[in-house]
Write a protein that holds these residues in place. Structure first.
Motif, PDB file in Angstrom:
ATOM      1  N   GLN A 103       0.833  -1.213   0.000  1.00 24.56           N
ATOM      2  CA  GLN A 103       0.000   0.000   0.000  1.00 24.56           C
ATOM      3  C   GLN A 103       0.864   1.258   0.000  1.00 24.56           C
ATOM      4  OE1 GLN A 103      -3.257  -0.089  -0.267  1.00 24.56           O
ATOM      5  NE2 GLN A 103      -3.512   2.138  -0.233  1.00 24.56           N
ATOM      6  N   ASP A 104       1.903   1.236   0.802  1.00 21.98           N
ATOM      7  CA  ASP A 104       2.827   2.375   0.833  1.00 21.98           C
ATOM      8  C   ASP A 104       3.532   2.537  -0.507  1.00 21.98           C
ATOM      9  OD1 ASP A 104       2.135   2.778   3.423  1.00 21.98           O
ATOM     10  OD2 ASP A 104       3.890   1.754   4.272  1.00 21.98           O
ATOM     11  N   SER A 105       3.837   1.401  -1.145  1.00 17.18           N
ATOM     12  CA  SER A 105       4.507   1.472  -2.449  1.00 17.18           C
ATOM     13  C   SER A 105       3.611   2.136  -3.475  1.00 17.18           C
ATOM     14  CB  SER A 105       4.887   0.066  -2.926  1.00 17.18           C
ATOM     15  OG  SER A 105       5.804  -0.526  -2.038  1.00 17.18           O
ATOM     16  N   ARG A 106       2.297   1.804  -3.443  1.00 16.14           N
ATOM     17  CA  ARG A 106       1.378   2.435  -4.391  1.00 16.14           C
ATOM     18  C   ARG A 106       1.285   3.930  -4.153  1.00 16.14           C
ATOM     19  NH1 ARG A 106      -1.919  -2.028  -3.320  1.00 16.14           N
ATOM     20  NH2 ARG A 106      -3.311  -0.720  -2.059  1.00 16.14           N
ATOM     21  N   LEU A 107       1.225   4.329  -2.884  1.00 22.26           N
ATOM     22  CA  LEU A 107       1.172   5.764  -2.576  1.00 22.26           C
ATOM     23  C   LEU A 107       2.437   6.476  -3.039  1.00 22.26           C
ATOM     24  CD1 LEU A 107      -0.407   5.682   1.002  1.00 22.26           C
ATOM     25  CD2 LEU A 107      -1.495   6.436  -1.112  1.00 22.26           C
ATOM     26  N   ALA A 108       3.581   5.868  -2.803  1.00 24.94           N
ATOM     27  CA  ALA A 108       4.843   6.468  -3.228  1.00 24.94           C
ATOM     28  C   ALA A 108       4.898   6.594  -4.748  1.00 24.94           C
ATOM     29  CB  ALA A 108       6.017   5.629  -2.712  1.00 24.94           C
ATOM     30  N   ALA A 109       4.352   5.540  -5.423  1.00 20.48           N
ATOM     31  CA  ALA A 109       4.349   5.593  -6.886  1.00 20.48           C
ATOM     32  C   ALA A 109       3.456   6.703  -7.403  1.00 20.48           C
ATOM     33  CB  ALA A 109       3.887   4.243  -7.441  1.00 20.48           C
ATOM     34  N   GLU A 110       2.300   6.865  -6.754  1.00 17.00           N
ATOM     35  CA  GLU A 110       1.387   7.940  -7.173  1.00 17.00           C
ATOM     36  C   GLU A 110       2.019   9.310  -6.954  1.00 17.00           C
ATOM     37  OE1 GLU A 110      -2.303   7.461  -5.181  1.00 17.00           O
ATOM     38  OE2 GLU A 110      -2.818   5.571  -6.187  1.00 17.00           O
ATOM     39  N   ILE A 111       2.696   9.460  -5.825  1.00 17.41           N
ATOM     40  CA  ILE A 111       3.363  10.742  -5.547  1.00 17.41           C
ATOM     41  C   ILE A 111       4.430  11.028  -6.598  1.00 17.41           C
ATOM     42  CG2 ILE A 111       4.906  11.938  -3.935  1.00 17.41           C
ATOM     43  CD1 ILE A 111       3.379  10.473  -1.672  1.00 17.41           C
ATOM     44  N   GLN A 112       5.202   9.975  -6.907  1.00 18.71           N
ATOM     45  CA  GLN A 112       6.262  10.165  -7.898  1.00 18.71           C
ATOM     46  C   GLN A 112       5.671  10.495  -9.269  1.00 18.71           C
ATOM     47  OE1 GLN A 112       9.020   6.936  -8.101  1.00 18.71           O
ATOM     48  NE2 GLN A 112      10.296   7.901  -9.666  1.00 18.71           N
ATOM     49  N   GLU A 113       4.534   9.856  -9.607  1.00 15.46           N
ATOM     50  CA  GLU A 113       3.887  10.140 -10.885  1.00 15.46           C
ATOM     51  C   GLU A 113       3.422  11.592 -10.954  1.00 15.46           C
ATOM     52  OE1 GLU A 113       0.230   8.491 -13.710  1.00 15.46           O
ATOM     53  OE2 GLU A 113       0.535   7.678 -11.688  1.00 15.46           O
ATOM     54  N   GLN A 114       2.804  12.063  -9.846  1.00 14.41           N
ATOM     55  CA  GLN A 114       2.356  13.456  -9.831  1.00 14.41           C
ATOM     56  C   GLN A 114       3.533  14.421  -9.914  1.00 14.41           C
ATOM     57  OE1 GLN A 114      -0.780  14.411 -10.013  1.00 14.41           O
ATOM     58  NE2 GLN A 114      -1.383  12.245 -10.082  1.00 14.41           N
ATOM     59  N   GLN A 115       4.624  14.059  -9.274  1.00 15.74           N
ATOM     60  CA  GLN A 115       5.815  14.897  -9.355  1.00 15.74           C
ATOM     61  C   GLN A 115       6.355  14.951 -10.792  1.00 15.74           C
ATOM     62  OE1 GLN A 115       8.379  13.139  -6.424  1.00 15.74           O
ATOM     63  NE2 GLN A 115       7.680  14.507  -4.774  1.00 15.74           N
ATOM     64  N   SER A 116       6.290  13.811 -11.472  1.00 15.97           N
ATOM     65  CA  SER A 116       6.745  13.778 -12.867  1.00 15.97           C
ATOM     66  C   SER A 116       5.853  14.640 -13.743  1.00 15.97           C
ATOM     67  CB  SER A 116       6.753  12.339 -13.376  1.00 15.97           C
ATOM     68  OG  SER A 116       7.670  11.555 -12.641  1.00 15.97           O
ATOM     69  N   LEU A 117       4.533  14.538 -13.496  1.00 14.90           N
ATOM     70  CA  LEU A 117       3.608  15.371 -14.256  1.00 14.90           C
ATOM     71  C   LEU A 117       3.874  16.856 -13.991  1.00 14.90           C
ATOM     72  CD1 LEU A 117       0.254  13.406 -13.841  1.00 14.90           C
ATOM     73  CD2 LEU A 117       1.583  13.695 -15.941  1.00 14.90           C
ATOM     74  N   LEU A 118       4.138  17.170 -12.714  1.00 15.77           N
ATOM     75  CA  LEU A 118       4.419  18.552 -12.355  1.00 15.77           C
ATOM     76  C   LEU A 118       5.667  19.057 -13.072  1.00 15.77           C
ATOM     77  CD1 LEU A 118       3.683  20.999 -10.622  1.00 15.77           C
ATOM     78  CD2 LEU A 118       5.079  20.036  -8.775  1.00 15.77           C
ATOM     79  N   LYS A 119       6.684  18.199 -13.139  1.00 22.91           N
ATOM     80  CA  LYS A 119       7.889  18.593 -13.854  1.00 22.91           C
ATOM     81  C   LYS A 119       7.600  18.808 -15.340  1.00 22.91           C
ATOM     82  CE  LYS A 119      11.173  16.313 -10.739  1.00 22.91           C
ATOM     83  NZ  LYS A 119      12.180  15.232 -10.605  1.00 22.91           N
ATOM     84  N   THR A 120       6.722  17.944 -15.867  1.00 22.14           N
ATOM     85  CA  THR A 120       6.341  18.096 -17.278  1.00 22.14           C
ATOM     86  C   THR A 120       5.680  19.447 -17.514  1.00 22.14           C
ATOM     87  OG1 THR A 120       6.022  15.710 -17.510  1.00 22.14           O
ATOM     88  CG2 THR A 120       4.981  17.133 -19.173  1.00 22.14           C
ATOM     89  N   TYR A 121       4.743  19.812 -16.630  1.00 17.45           N
ATOM     90  CA  TYR A 121       4.065  21.093 -16.760  1.00 17.45           C
ATOM     91  C   TYR A 121       5.033  22.259 -16.596  1.00 17.45           C
ATOM     92  CZ  TYR A 121      -0.221  18.327 -16.336  1.00 17.45           C
ATOM     93  OH  TYR A 121      -1.216  17.435 -16.540  1.00 17.45           O
ATOM     94  N   GLU A 122       5.983  22.104 -15.660  1.00 23.29           N
ATOM     95  CA  GLU A 122       6.969  23.163 -15.465  1.00 23.29           C
ATOM     96  C   GLU A 122       7.799  23.377 -16.737  1.00 23.29           C
ATOM     97  OE1 GLU A 122       9.222  21.961 -12.106  1.00 23.29           O
ATOM     98  OE2 GLU A 122       7.754  22.686 -10.638  1.00 23.29           O
TER      99      GLU A 122
END
Length: 426
Positions: A103-122
């Motif tokens: 469960q923690d791994s899924r949350l960490a993966a989601e956070i990392q995905e959102q961070q990647s998207l944020l970098k893309t938008y930046e």
């Protein structure tokens, strides 16, 4: 017993499937959390890879070798991460495989995905900002080009105006065609308005002239009689028309000659197009600014000659106490005194009228009437509007002509005259 034992043995064999553990696929379906965590990591890695690729594209516009190298390393790193996930899946894909804190791994993966998207938008925002900055720079450059072109145009127009060859004019009634031909909308009505302006300019200048004479102690009655003797004025106040007559005679001297009889800047004969362009140019300018910028132009020479002709040395000496005014003008200058400014307005009106006369085709006819001529309502307009004929019954006659008449396009613009043998009606 043996048979029974054999049967038991067969029965036991037939029941083996019921006592064996469930197949691996079913076990995996009962515990899907590790697979979901792995899939989440894959999606996160793909998002990061997408962000890295966009950075790589952005580094090419504008071209930046350092950013390209950094973005390339990032893309390779994300591809390596994706490859490691692939190997991890192959090595651990059996019923016993589990993830610690899935469960923690899924949350960490989601956070990392959102961070990647944020970098893309930046990255995209920076790219857009860079494009906006480039567009702003282009706009500034274009504005500078416009300002430079405007300054060049202003200089060229100024040079053309000084030569009397400007081809642009505000609210002009005529223009030069694209092929250089002279297209005109000149009408008798347009010409008549110019004549009226010139007539008013004569009347307006007579006021400061008379006031200066009064201030200098002149005998106005004697001055009027010396200008044109033996005029029977209906009223003493009508003697002002003698001074308008004097101004008219001096200002229209040489009117029908191409350059008022003066030596022009150009030796050759001037075309109708050039005359009209000179008319348009001066019409839009202050006469003092014009002669100040180009004192030896045709108009500047005209002003000097007419002032010297109209204002006698004795008259000027009585006005100013000396002849400094006159000497300055004869030396090529144009003084900025109120009296000379009033004169320049008069000179401009007469000059424009003459330029316009020379612009018409067919030619404009100029006519004048002599003292003693019988009054004609067709060709003459009385400056005294309400009058009756004297008791002797003789027809009114011309005493003074204060403005010549013109014939243009089959129309007649009446000359303005002061009549004798009349009585003004109050």
């Amino acid at each position: 017993m043996q048979v029974g034992g054999a049967r038991d043995s067969q029965f036991g064999d037939s029941c083996n499937p019921k006592v064996h553990p469930q197949p691996m696929d079913e076990t995996a379906n009962q515990n899907p959390e590790p697979v979901e965590a792995l899939v989440a990591k894959i999606f996160t890695n793909i998002s990061s890879l997408k962000s890295a690729y966009i950075r790589l594209q952005a580094a090419h516009t504008p071209y930046d070798p350092e950013k390209i190298q950094a973005a390339d390393k990032l893309v390779i790193s994300e591809l390596k991460n994706l490859s490691e996930l692939k190997h991890f899946y192959r090595e651990n894909n059996h019923p016993q495989s589990t993830y610690i804190s899935s469960q923690d791994s899924r949350l960490a993966a989601e956070i990392q995905e959102q961070q990647s998207l944020l970098k893309t938008y930046e990255v995209m925002v920076k790219k857009f900002q860079s494009e906006i900055h480039n567009k702003d720079s282009e706009i500034l450059q274009l504005q500078q080009h416009i300002q430079e072109a405007t300054l060049k145009r202003a200089k060229l127009e100024k040079n053309l105006k000084m030569r009397g060859l400007s081809s642009s004019s505000k609210d002009s009634d005529a223009s030069v065609g694209e092929n250089g031909s002279f297209s005109t909308d000149l009408t008798p009505e347009h010409f008549k308005s110019t004549v009226e302006i010139a007539s008013k300019a004569i009347h307006d200048f007579s006021k400061p002239l008379i006031n200066m004479m009064k201030a200098a102690g002149w005998d106005l009655d004697a001055a009027a009689n010396s200008i044109e003797p033996d005029i029977a004025y209906a009223k003493r106040a009508h003697k002002k028309y003698a001074f308008e007559y004097h101004i008219c005679q001096k200002m229209f001297s040489g009117f029908q000659q191409e350059h008022f009889g003066l030596k022009s800047e150009t030796d050759s004969s001037t075309s109708k197009e050039i005359f009209f362009q000179q008319y348009l140019t001066l019409r839009e300018m202050d006469p003092l600014d014009y002669v100040g910028s180009n004192p030896d132009s045709d108009f500047g020479k005209f002003c000097r000659s007419k002032y010297i002709l109209m204002v006698h040395p004795k008259m000027e000496a009585s006005f100013f106490g000396n002849l400094d005014h006159r000497n300055f003008i004869m030396g090529g200058g144009h003084p900025r005194t109120p009296f000379y400014l009033a004169f320049l307005k008069l000179a401009k009106a007469i000059w424009l009228l003459q330029r316009l006369v020379r612009s018409f085709d067919p030619k404009v006819k100029v006519f004048q009437v002599s003292k003693g001529s019988e009054f004609s309502e067709v060709y003459m307009d009385s400056v005294v509007k309400n009058f009756v004929v004297d008791e002797n019954g003789e027809k009114p006659k011309v005493g003074l002509m204060v403005m010549p008449g013109f014939g243009v396009g089959g129309s007649v613009i009446q000359c303005r005259v002061y009549l004798t043998g009349i009585k003004e009606i109050e």
